[in-house]
Motif scaffolding. Structure first.
Motif, PDB file in Angstrom:
ATOM      1  N   THR A  79      -4.026  -1.057   1.758  1.00 27.11           N
ATOM      2  CA  THR A  79      -2.606  -0.901   1.433  1.00 27.11           C
ATOM      3  C   THR A  79      -2.192   0.541   1.178  1.00 27.11           C
ATOM      4  O   THR A  79      -2.856   1.273   0.445  1.00 27.11           O
ATOM      5  N   THR A  81      -0.386   2.290  -0.927  1.00 23.83           N
ATOM      6  CA  THR A  81       0.190   2.022  -2.239  1.00 23.83           C
ATOM      7  C   THR A  81       1.105   3.129  -2.726  1.00 23.83           C
ATOM      8  O   THR A  81       2.138   2.868  -3.339  1.00 23.83           O
ATOM      9  N   LYS A  84       1.178   3.327  -7.637  1.00 25.15           N
ATOM     10  CA  LYS A  84       1.185   1.874  -7.849  1.00 25.15           C
ATOM     11  C   LYS A  84       1.997   1.448  -9.060  1.00 25.15           C
ATOM     12  O   LYS A  84       2.383   0.278  -9.170  1.00 25.15           O
ATOM     13  N   ILE A  87       5.330  -0.284  -8.278  1.00 25.18           N
ATOM     14  CA  ILE A  87       5.301  -1.541  -7.529  1.00 25.18           C
ATOM     15  C   ILE A  87       5.392  -2.680  -8.540  1.00 25.18           C
ATOM     16  O   ILE A  87       4.449  -2.934  -9.294  1.00 25.18           O
ATOM     17  N   SER A  91       6.215  -8.237  -5.537  1.00 23.40           N
ATOM     18  CA  SER A  91       5.271  -7.393  -4.808  1.00 23.40           C
ATOM     19  C   SER A  91       3.990  -7.235  -5.612  1.00 23.40           C
ATOM     20  O   SER A  91       2.882  -7.437  -5.100  1.00 23.40           O
ATOM     21  N   TYR A  95      -0.189  -8.760  -5.080  1.00 21.65           N
ATOM     22  CA  TYR A  95      -1.469  -8.059  -5.225  1.00 21.65           C
ATOM     23  C   TYR A  95      -2.279  -8.599  -6.406  1.00 21.65           C
ATOM     24  O   TYR A  95      -3.515  -8.519  -6.397  1.00 21.65           O
ATOM     25  N   TRP A 134      -5.705  -4.116  -4.141  1.00 23.00           N
ATOM     26  CA  TRP A 134      -4.871  -3.474  -3.133  1.00 23.00           C
ATOM     27  C   TRP A 134      -5.497  -3.509  -1.744  1.00 23.00           C
ATOM     28  O   TRP A 134      -4.831  -3.149  -0.761  1.00 23.00           O
ATOM     29  N   PRO A 509       4.404  -2.778   0.448  1.00 20.49           N
ATOM     30  CA  PRO A 509       4.808  -3.089  -0.936  1.00 20.49           C
ATOM     31  C   PRO A 509       6.299  -2.876  -1.167  1.00 20.49           C
ATOM     32  O   PRO A 509       6.934  -3.636  -1.914  1.00 20.49           O
TER      33      PRO A 509
END
Length: 561
Positions: A79, A81, A84, A87, A91, A95, A134, A509
């Motif tokens: 991913t 990312t 992170k 996120i 979403s 994960y 991820w 994401p």
């Protein structure tokens, strides 16, 4: 070149007559009706559908795809990312569910969990603090999306393709219904186009763009033709001849090289960044399928790669990124790789038939590339011997010859909506009104063209990788069309943005984040009986925050700002 699609009054009137005389009369009792109609089967489509149900609205997903999840389940398991911590919402729940799967011993069939290196893209693959994973296998991601659909009892119509010519009825600036090629008719109060291509958006008469704007269109630095930019390793660092007979221009140009000029520096064009398949490979002897030799295989297509190897290039395996169970998410890397540069220019506007041809052309190019490296005698022995240890993962994409079912549509149409997000917002030069989500990945465009330099060598152009210097907000205005064009449509994938800004926004994401935000706004618009452009932002923001979305940069220990 700007491509703007505006409402064709004759077409709309004709379609209204068609539906009123045929569909509305003959199919009125057969129409499938919901508060929110979502067109697409991408990760954004799934999160939008889940959020619609959470908001108490009836929803239907009309998916041209059989498999749900788009690229998230189509091979992109390593991913992108970015930061992170921004996120959030569904979403992040996606994960988290992946994390829960890999905490089960039975998830590790082809290797021990302790053997997995836990390396992600700028983060640990398994994050024990945030309880997220991820990096994952394609079939695991697809199962998570299927679980979402089952748990929230979402009605999904698969393999249903929008009738693009006259299948969308627009009355007084609102989509009334959409018809698919199978004859099914879908009616809704609000529609969401969650496809990579933006077909519903275009058919509804909403303005959009295809290709690169000139740098001065939005006062950007990284848009338009970018000759001489060498930020990644995806350019030719060696002097490689583009001609069939090296050094002899009279012999003709090799395949995969354009004989035309690349264009003026910083000028706009109608070309788009390259597509590829994110192939899932395995080096486990019991889970490995030999690379197939495609129909019409022509080794000359890979002559440039042979010359690169001869010049000393040895980075072939650098993007064999490891995912669990001794598999890879294999992406493009280097000046000649899996990106089929120039093979996709007509894809965004193409007919379904032509798109299928383009997808098959990409498949044949990429399968031929793998076959070439594994079998051609011009490949260095140390690379070929290692390549023979790899093959397609036997337990992935089992209904498609172990080949991904989703081409990586890195960019197609981009809506020109109420607000256009540009590099200025991503770099925090300009404020962002009404944020509904955040991105953070670098402004990343893959190569757009391969051309011949004035010195007579081959070179790539269009590859850009520029940091956004921290997370940035995405405006609600980039999800909605201009009010004079359509008042009940939201577009969370083909968002309103410039080419280079889209290069960052286009991460999976972020699509899931924007899908959730779009559905939240759709529900509020229905409740308040207002156009999507008139949604009360304070109410929207409050709901998004309650649903654990991230709308401004948080600070987290150990997380780079």
């Amino acid at each position: 070149m700007k491509r703007m699609k505006t409402i064709n009054i004759v077409t709309v009137i004709a379609s209204l007559v068609f539906f009123s005389c045929n569909s509305a009369g003959e199919k009125e009792g057969e129409a499938i009706t919901a508060d929110i109609v979502i067109y697409g089967g991408t990760s954004a489509a799934v999160t939008a559908a889940v959020q619609a149900k959470k908001m108490g609205k009836s929803v239907v997903m009309v998916s041209p795809d059989t498999h749900l999840g788009g690229l998230s389940s189509g091979g992109l398991g390593f991913t992108d990312t970015g930061n992170k911590t921004v996120i959030g919402g569904l979403s992040r729940e996606f994960y988290h569910r992946v994390w829960m799967h890999y905490n089960q011993p039975e998830a590790w069939k082809w290797q021990e969990k302790s053997e997995y290196g836990n390396k992600g893209q700028g983060t640990a693959a398994m994050d024990s603090v945030y309880k997220t994973m991820w990096i994952f296998e394609p079939h695991v991601a697809e199962q998570v999306f299927e679980d979402f659909v089952k748990e929230y009892e979402i009605q999904v119509f698969r393999d249903e393709w929008l009738k693009r010519e006259d299948g969308v009825v627009v009355e007084n600036g609102r989509i009334v219904a959409m018809e698919t090629l199978s004859g099914k008719l879908f009616r809704g109060k609000v529609f969401i186009d969650a496809t990579y291509e933006g077909d519903l958006m275009a058919a509804a008469g909403v303005s959009y763009d295809v290709g690169r704007e000139s740098a001065d269109t939005y006062n950007e630095k990284w848009n338009g033709v970018q000759k001489g930019v060498k930020q990644h390793k995806h350019y030719f660092a060696y002097d490689i001849s583009p001609y069939k007979v090296a050094g002899d221009s009279s012999s003709g140009v090799l395949p995969e090289v354009s004989a035309g000029p690349p264009g003026e520096q910083l000028a706009g064009d109608d070309k788009i960044q390259a597509y590829c398949f994110r192939t899932c490979m395995s080096n486990h002897p019991e889970n490995r399928v030999p690379f197939p030799k495609p129909e019409g295989y022509d080794p000359q297509r890979y002559e440039l790669l042979a010359r690169l190897f001869e010049a000393g290039w040895r980075e072939w395996f650098e993007k064999f990124d490891m995912i669990p169970n001794r598999k890879t998410d294999t992406n493009n890397h280097g000046p000649f790789s899996s990106d089929y540069i120039g093979g996709n220019y007509d894809y965004p506007e193409a007919s379904y038939e032509r798109r299928r041809e383009i997808i098959k052309e990409h498949e044949n190019y990429q399968k031929g590339l793998l076959w070439f490296v594994a079998n051609d005698p011009r490949v260095p022995a140390e690379i070929q011997s290692e390549m023979k240890k790899w093959g397609l993962a036997k337990d992935e994409f089992t209904d498609n010859g172990n080949w991904p079912h989703q081409l990586y549509i890195r960019e197609a149409r981009r809506m020109m909506g109420e607000f256009v997000t540009t590099e200025n917002e991503l770099l925090k030069r300009s404020p962002v009104p009404m944020p509904v989500g955040m991105g953070s990945y670098a402004m990343d465009s893959h190569n757009v063209q391969r051309y011949i330099t004035p010195e007579g060598y081959v070179q790539n152009e269009g590859d850009i990788g520029v940091s956004t210097k921290g997370p940035y907000a995405i405006s609600y205005g980039s999800l909605v069309p201009k009010a004079e064009e359509c008042t009940n449509l939201l577009v969370p994938v083909c968002v309103s943005s410039s080419h280079i800004a889209y290069g960052s926004i286009r991460m999976e994401p972020v699509f899931m984040i924007l899908g959730q935000s779009a559905a939240t706004a759709a529900a509020i618009a229905i409740d308040d009986q207002v156009n999507v452009q008139e949604v009360n932002y304070d109410k929207l923001r409050k709901q998004l925050l309650e649903d654990k979305m991230v709308l401004e940069s948080p600070s987290a220990p150990g997380q780079k700002p």
